[in-house]
Design a protein around this motif. Sequence first.
Motif, mmCIF file in Angstrom:
data_model
loop_
_atom_site.group_PDB
_atom_site.id
_atom_site.type_symbol
_atom_site.label_atom_id
_atom_site.label_comp_id
_atom_site.label_asym_id
_atom_site.label_seq_id
_atom_site.Cartn_x
_atom_site.Cartn_y
_atom_site.Cartn_z
ATOM 1 N N ALA A 230 2.089 -1.998 -3.131
ATOM 2 C CA ALA A 230 1.925 -2.368 -1.873
ATOM 3 C C ALA A 230 2.954 -2.306 -1.071
ATOM 4 O O ALA A 230 3.163 -2.685 0.186
ATOM 5 C CB ALA A 230 1.426 -3.657 -2.028
ATOM 6 N N TYR A 282 -6.060 -15.444 1.648
ATOM 7 C CA TYR A 282 -5.145 -15.635 0.590
ATOM 8 C C TYR A 282 -3.958 -16.292 1.215
ATOM 9 O O TYR A 282 -3.511 -16.188 2.461
ATOM 10 C CB TYR A 282 -4.660 -14.492 0.111
ATOM 11 C CG TYR A 282 -5.662 -13.696 -0.884
ATOM 12 C CD1 TYR A 282 -5.770 -13.943 -2.091
ATOM 13 C CD2 TYR A 282 -6.799 -12.716 -0.273
ATOM 14 C CE1 TYR A 282 -6.583 -13.462 -3.074
ATOM 15 C CE2 TYR A 282 -7.607 -12.157 -1.199
ATOM 16 C CZ TYR A 282 -7.748 -12.332 -2.593
ATOM 17 O OH TYR A 282 -8.800 -11.907 -3.514
ATOM 18 N N PRO A 284 0.537 -17.335 -0.317
ATOM 19 C CA PRO A 284 1.557 -16.894 -1.274
ATOM 20 C C PRO A 284 1.105 -17.325 -2.780
ATOM 21 O O PRO A 284 1.268 -16.959 -3.716
ATOM 22 C CB PRO A 284 2.845 -17.278 -0.717
ATOM 23 C CG PRO A 284 2.330 -17.185 0.493
ATOM 24 C CD PRO A 284 1.182 -17.666 1.010
ATOM 25 N N LEU A 287 -1.220 -15.458 -5.472
ATOM 26 C CA LEU A 287 -0.393 -14.509 -6.109
ATOM 27 C C LEU A 287 0.813 -15.012 -7.153
ATOM 28 O O LEU A 287 1.294 -14.275 -7.588
ATOM 29 C CB LEU A 287 0.088 -13.269 -5.014
ATOM 30 C CG LEU A 287 -1.034 -12.843 -3.909
ATOM 31 C CD1 LEU A 287 -0.398 -11.775 -3.279
ATOM 32 C CD2 LEU A 287 -2.290 -12.525 -4.854
ATOM 33 N N LEU A 302 -6.145 -6.467 0.077
ATOM 34 C CA LEU A 302 -4.621 -6.129 0.601
ATOM 35 C C LEU A 302 -4.348 -6.637 2.021
ATOM 36 O O LEU A 302 -3.129 -7.026 2.311
ATOM 37 C CB LEU A 302 -4.113 -4.970 0.185
ATOM 38 C CG LEU A 302 -2.701 -4.628 0.652
ATOM 39 C CD1 LEU A 302 -1.796 -5.092 -0.346
ATOM 40 C CD2 LEU A 302 -2.423 -2.889 0.539
ATOM 41 N N CYS A 305 -3.147 -10.234 2.597
ATOM 42 C CA CYS A 305 -1.794 -10.173 1.804
ATOM 43 C C CYS A 305 -0.707 -9.486 2.189
ATOM 44 O O CYS A 305 0.392 -9.725 1.637
ATOM 45 C CB CYS A 305 -2.038 -10.193 0.344
ATOM 46 S SG CYS A 305 -3.475 -10.840 -0.243
ATOM 47 N N GLN A 306 -0.679 -8.807 3.401
ATOM 48 C CA GLN A 306 0.425 -7.858 3.609
ATOM 49 C C GLN A 306 1.440 -8.599 4.047
ATOM 50 O O GLN A 306 2.787 -8.088 4.012
ATOM 51 C CB GLN A 306 0.025 -6.893 4.942
ATOM 52 C CG GLN A 306 -1.374 -6.096 4.711
ATOM 53 C CD GLN A 306 -0.404 -4.663 3.987
ATOM 54 O OE1 GLN A 306 0.567 -4.814 3.530
ATOM 55 N NE2 GLN A 306 -1.133 -3.637 4.252
ATOM 56 N N VAL A 309 3.141 -9.878 0.286
ATOM 57 C CA VAL A 309 3.263 -9.235 -1.003
ATOM 58 C C VAL A 309 4.375 -8.672 -1.380
ATOM 59 O O VAL A 309 5.319 -8.651 -0.539
ATOM 60 C CB VAL A 309 1.923 -7.975 -1.060
ATOM 61 C CG1 VAL A 309 0.746 -8.233 -0.739
ATOM 62 C CG2 VAL A 309 2.702 -6.983 0.097
ATOM 63 N N THR A 310 4.526 -8.782 -2.791
ATOM 64 C CA THR A 310 5.848 -8.090 -3.344
ATOM 65 C C THR A 310 5.574 -7.159 -4.103
ATOM 66 O O THR A 310 4.322 -6.672 -4.210
ATOM 67 C CB THR A 310 6.544 -9.280 -4.610
ATOM 68 O OG1 THR A 310 5.481 -9.211 -5.442
ATOM 69 C CG2 THR A 310 6.410 -10.690 -3.624
ATOM 70 N N VAL A 313 2.633 -6.023 -6.715
ATOM 71 C CA VAL A 313 1.248 -5.878 -6.124
ATOM 72 C C VAL A 313 0.913 -4.441 -6.084
ATOM 73 O O VAL A 313 1.806 -3.804 -5.316
ATOM 74 C CB VAL A 313 0.869 -6.793 -4.906
ATOM 75 C CG1 VAL A 313 -0.485 -6.482 -4.276
ATOM 76 C CG2 VAL A 313 1.196 -8.199 -5.225
#
Length: 339
Positions: A230, A282, A284, A287, A302, A305-306, A309-310, A313
């Motif tokens: 990601a 979602y 943080p 995740l 996704l 979560c953009q 995300v780290t 992912v």
Amino acid sequence: MAGGRFSAALTRAWYAGSPWLLPLAPLGRLTASVAGRRLQRFRARAEKPPVPVLVVGNITVGGTGKTPLVIALCREASARGLNPVVISRGYGACPPSLPWRVTPDQRPAEAGDEPLMVAAATGVPVIIDPQRRRALDAALALSPDLVISDDGLQHYALPRTAEIVVIDAARGLGNGRCLPAGPLREPALRLQHSNWVVCNGAPGAGSNLPAGIAEQGITMTLTPGLLTNAVSDEQLSPAAFLARYPAVNAVAGIGNPARFFHTLDTFGLTVTGHAFADHHAYTPDDLALPGEAPIVMTEKDLVKCQAFVTDRVWVLPVTAALPPGFFDEVFTLLFQDQT
């Protein structure tokens, strides 16, 4: 949270045939009766839209795989030189105004997860509005050759040229009853009035598909692509991913998370599943999973979560694969009366 747990328990009961739902059967019959009258009035009206309108919907509550099919139809339409526009309710979206045109740079809270996914994957205009007739009017202002409605089967204010009903073949129609006694929005007989019934995947044990659908329905397969990081956009085949990461956390906020988890199982991965409600918003914390195993999610997840995300992912894209000749049949019917 309590509401989400109840909803999940109710869904499990619908598909497991739980006897405690039997007292709700009279309400299910009432839902079926009302739905039948609405369909009868719609068919009597027989309104023809100014351009072909294709509705891709379902008769059950929850996800069945409609959006990947909508994306495939958009790509096929574009490859044929057509200019499609997609309309959608935009579940969970709170745009500044309605109708609203979705662009890939918008936030999920503004545009909705599935409309964002379609816009990003296809580049076609996407219009959201819970009032599908108003969404259609906005779409027509863009001079399309074709309008594709992502869901909207039961929105009878929306005229249409043809309908595709998508069924999750593994879950089928559950106990076969209408809401609230079962998962059906309309009785199973509604399938006889659609142009195509597409079964997503292979029928599961006890999936309760209507007679003939499993044998004669059109099978759609969601074909996995390359697992993509990601953050770095690094891509790995399932075999290469397995060699590097034998165990994963699988995160899914879709209609049937088990289907996604099973796909990862087929790669040989050791999967720890984390299921969320469909269209889950979602954070943080969702995740922040223990350990160092990577997190794999769907494209639909996704887009929500953009912002946080780290590189832990990864996303697994899927493409809808359909039998040869299916798209030819669809587009022939849609445009057969066009001059």
